[in-house]
Design a protein around this motif. Sequence first.
Motif, mmCIF file in Angstrom:
data_model
loop_
_atom_site.group_PDB
_atom_site.id
_atom_site.type_symbol
_atom_site.label_atom_id
_atom_site.label_comp_id
_atom_site.label_asym_id
_atom_site.label_seq_id
_atom_site.Cartn_x
_atom_site.Cartn_y
_atom_site.Cartn_z
ATOM 1 N N ALA A 143 -5.622 -66.204 -26.743
ATOM 2 C CA ALA A 143 -4.993 -66.474 -25.458
ATOM 3 C C ALA A 143 -3.605 -65.847 -25.383
ATOM 4 O O ALA A 143 -2.946 -65.623 -26.407
ATOM 5 N N GLN A 144 -3.189 -65.576 -24.155
ATOM 6 C CA GLN A 144 -1.863 -65.027 -23.870
ATOM 7 C C GLN A 144 -1.576 -63.818 -24.764
ATOM 8 O O GLN A 144 -0.512 -63.689 -25.363
ATOM 9 N N VAL A 145 -2.549 -62.928 -24.819
ATOM 10 C CA VAL A 145 -2.467 -61.759 -25.691
ATOM 11 C C VAL A 145 -1.571 -60.697 -25.056
ATOM 12 O O VAL A 145 -1.599 -60.471 -23.843
ATOM 13 N N THR A 146 -0.776 -60.053 -25.881
ATOM 14 C CA THR A 146 0.024 -58.915 -25.432
ATOM 15 C C THR A 146 -0.514 -57.654 -26.093
ATOM 16 O O THR A 146 -1.289 -57.726 -27.061
ATOM 17 N N SER A 147 -0.091 -56.508 -25.599
ATOM 18 C CA SER A 147 -0.570 -55.252 -26.189
ATOM 19 C C SER A 147 -0.157 -55.127 -27.649
ATOM 20 O O SER A 147 -0.859 -54.505 -28.453
ATOM 21 N N GLU A 148 0.994 -55.738 -28.004
ATOM 22 C CA GLU A 148 1.450 -55.686 -29.400
ATOM 23 C C GLU A 148 0.551 -56.478 -30.335
ATOM 24 O O GLU A 148 0.571 -56.281 -31.556
ATOM 25 N N ASP A 149 -0.257 -57.400 -29.772
ATOM 26 C CA ASP A 149 -1.154 -58.227 -30.595
ATOM 27 C C ASP A 149 -2.442 -57.505 -30.978
ATOM 28 O O ASP A 149 -3.192 -57.985 -31.831
ATOM 29 N N ALA A 150 -2.726 -56.375 -30.338
ATOM 30 C CA ALA A 150 -4.004 -55.696 -30.539
ATOM 31 C C ALA A 150 -4.302 -55.374 -32.011
ATOM 32 O O ALA A 150 -5.419 -55.634 -32.488
ATOM 33 N N PRO A 151 -3.350 -54.811 -32.767
ATOM 34 C CA PRO A 151 -3.659 -54.512 -34.177
ATOM 35 C C PRO A 151 -4.053 -55.752 -34.974
ATOM 36 O O PRO A 151 -4.943 -55.687 -35.835
ATOM 37 N N GLN A 152 -3.417 -56.892 -34.686
ATOM 38 C CA GLN A 152 -3.767 -58.117 -35.414
ATOM 39 C C GLN A 152 -5.184 -58.578 -35.077
ATOM 40 O O GLN A 152 -5.884 -59.111 -35.958
ATOM 41 N N ILE A 153 -5.589 -58.413 -33.830
ATOM 42 C CA ILE A 153 -6.950 -58.794 -33.453
ATOM 43 C C ILE A 153 -7.959 -57.928 -34.204
ATOM 44 O O ILE A 153 -8.998 -58.423 -34.668
ATOM 45 N N VAL A 154 -7.671 -56.650 -34.336
ATOM 46 C CA VAL A 154 -8.553 -55.763 -35.097
ATOM 47 C C VAL A 154 -8.577 -56.177 -36.561
ATOM 48 O O VAL A 154 -9.624 -56.104 -37.233
ATOM 49 N N GLU A 155 -7.465 -56.647 -37.088
ATOM 50 C CA GLU A 155 -7.440 -57.137 -38.471
ATOM 51 C C GLU A 155 -8.318 -58.373 -38.642
ATOM 52 O O GLU A 155 -8.925 -58.580 -39.702
ATOM 53 N N VAL A 156 -8.390 -59.212 -37.586
ATOM 54 C CA VAL A 156 -9.271 -60.382 -37.638
ATOM 55 C C VAL A 156 -10.722 -59.937 -37.814
ATOM 56 O O VAL A 156 -11.497 -60.558 -38.565
ATOM 57 N N VAL A 157 -11.090 -58.871 -37.132
ATOM 58 C CA VAL A 157 -12.439 -58.316 -37.266
ATOM 59 C C VAL A 157 -12.697 -57.916 -38.723
ATOM 60 O O VAL A 157 -13.823 -58.046 -39.228
ATOM 61 N N GLN A 158 -11.661 -57.495 -39.410
ATOM 62 C CA GLN A 158 -11.783 -57.076 -40.805
ATOM 63 C C GLN A 158 -11.702 -58.241 -41.786
ATOM 64 O O GLN A 158 -11.719 -58.037 -42.992
ATOM 65 N N GLY A 159 -11.606 -59.465 -41.249
ATOM 66 C CA GLY A 159 -11.624 -60.641 -42.101
ATOM 67 C C GLY A 159 -10.267 -61.187 -42.461
ATOM 68 O O GLY A 159 -10.168 -62.099 -43.296
ATOM 69 N N LYS A 160 -9.215 -60.685 -41.868
ATOM 70 C CA LYS A 160 -7.872 -61.153 -42.200
ATOM 71 C C LYS A 160 -7.483 -62.336 -41.313
ATOM 72 O O LYS A 160 -8.020 -62.531 -40.233
ATOM 73 N N GLU A 161 -6.528 -63.123 -41.809
ATOM 74 C CA GLU A 161 -6.051 -64.282 -41.071
ATOM 75 C C GLU A 161 -4.993 -63.852 -40.050
ATOM 76 O O GLU A 161 -4.376 -62.793 -40.179
ATOM 77 N N THR A 162 -4.782 -64.698 -39.037
ATOM 78 C CA THR A 162 -3.786 -64.400 -38.022
ATOM 79 C C THR A 162 -3.204 -65.695 -37.480
ATOM 80 O O THR A 162 -3.845 -66.745 -37.536
ATOM 81 N N ASN A 163 -1.995 -65.599 -36.985
ATOM 82 C CA ASN A 163 -1.370 -66.764 -36.352
ATOM 83 C C ASN A 163 -1.319 -66.629 -34.832
ATOM 84 O O ASN A 163 -0.596 -67.350 -34.156
#
Length: 531
Positions: free
Chosen positions: A86-106
């Motif tokens: 939610a409330q995603v910004t363009s700067e958050d995009a790399p972290q979302i891709v990292e989630v796909v790779q199995g990494k944690e995110t805040n």
Amino acid sequence: MELNELLEIARTERSQAKPVEVRCCTAAGCLSSGSQAVKDNLDKSVKAAGLEDRVQVIGVGCMRLCCQGPLVQVDQKNPQESKLFAQVTSEDAPQIVEVVQGKETNLKQQDLQQPFFIGQLPIVLENSGKVDPERIQSYIAENGYQALYQVLREMKPTEVVETITKSGLRGRGGAGYPTGLKWGTVAKSQGEKKFVICNADEGDPGAFMDRSVLESDPHRVLEGMAIAAYAIGATQGYIYVRAEYPIAIKRLETAIRQAQRLGLLGSQIFESPFDFKVEIRIGAGAYVCGEETALMASIEGKRGVPHPRPPYPAESGLWGYPTLINNVETFANIAPIVRNGADWFAGIGTEKSKGTKVFALAGKIRNTGLIEVPMGTTLQQIVEEMGGGVPDGIAKAVQTGGPSGGCIPASAFATPVDYESLTALGSMMGSGGMIVMDQTTNMVDVARFFMEFCMDESCGKCIPCRVGTVQLHDLLTKISDGKAAQADLVLLEELCDMVKHTSLCGLGQSAPNPVFSTLRYFHDEYLALIQ
């Protein structure tokens, strides 16, 4: 096109689907919050990570929880692993891709098992937030246009009308007139030609249901219109949509071109004798053009003002020919009814109000956005459970039906949402706007706001509406300013009754409803201002 060609498109689309889909909301609300930049950066981040063969970024329509946009959903093979950011910004995009790779995110996430989502039963919105509204292949992969093939190849027009009648579907534009009965009347009317009109002139304050459907799933509406045209014997359709919806218009234009290219609109659809063409007509934003006779006048190039009925559009409508008019949500229900059967749809909802209803939740409530619930769901469930209640304090009232509806007090929230129950409370279903108010809301000001809206939007053709709404607004202002006497309250009620029973069209006839309902349930607030 034959059925096997349609199914081949669906199979190809499904086979090309990648293991992980990252869906980014590109409906108007999210786009205004920067979701296009989010999608663009998601594409770049996927490419930078070398995941193009595994991850597909899709721009989709409304994902419903509008207050938390822009929204991005990551869907993997295991549904339990789906995540909604939610409330995603363009700067958050790399972290979302990292989630796909199995990494944690805040990054901020939403629980897909919260009442807002699990309380819904998507029929109209089943593809919303799921298909790419600008790719017909995406719609076909979700059984798109199969219902149209079924009626053209397997059903007579009378059988289609019977199916819709048996389903119990009622018009979702507000009045709740039985859809099958309307279709049957137009089908029996004699005329050299007939027309189908989709009323997308959504003008109620706080309402955005039809806009979201058009932005999210335009082919669903086109398919419903084509089925209706076959049932009544029409060959030409029009979608009347207001100019304030540029994204909906753009996606409709794209959808029409794509459907024509595949032979799903135009001449000899599915190699049958059936021809059907659809054109868009853009309205200038006049609220009165939501009334069917004013809408037809506008399409004809005339001033958009209503005229007396009879004759009704079913007998003498657009350019004097028999015309079927339904709104966006009504047409969006047609294909699922044909696919799943009338009994399936009739098994949802209440005895007299079948199926589901889409509402736009807005106002003083935690979860604003789109919901689709079975008829009979209580206002309590919608406001307190799905909506999350009022952020500070408690709910005071909910206004349904737009300016034509009324304000329902919290003491009546146990009421099921259906046509008859809301009417008994002095409100109405309307097209589906639902505005929640808290204890800080002054109900006299609410009535004055909606009266000001009706006063401004009156076409001026009939005196009761043109003059009556002005006088009602002046009286409400006088009361609100503390300058009124008891006699003014009596005059207010008498004037409301006159405007309701003598106005030409639904705008004037329903304009007093917010006043009537606030006088009924919040009479003490009027008295306090007078005393």
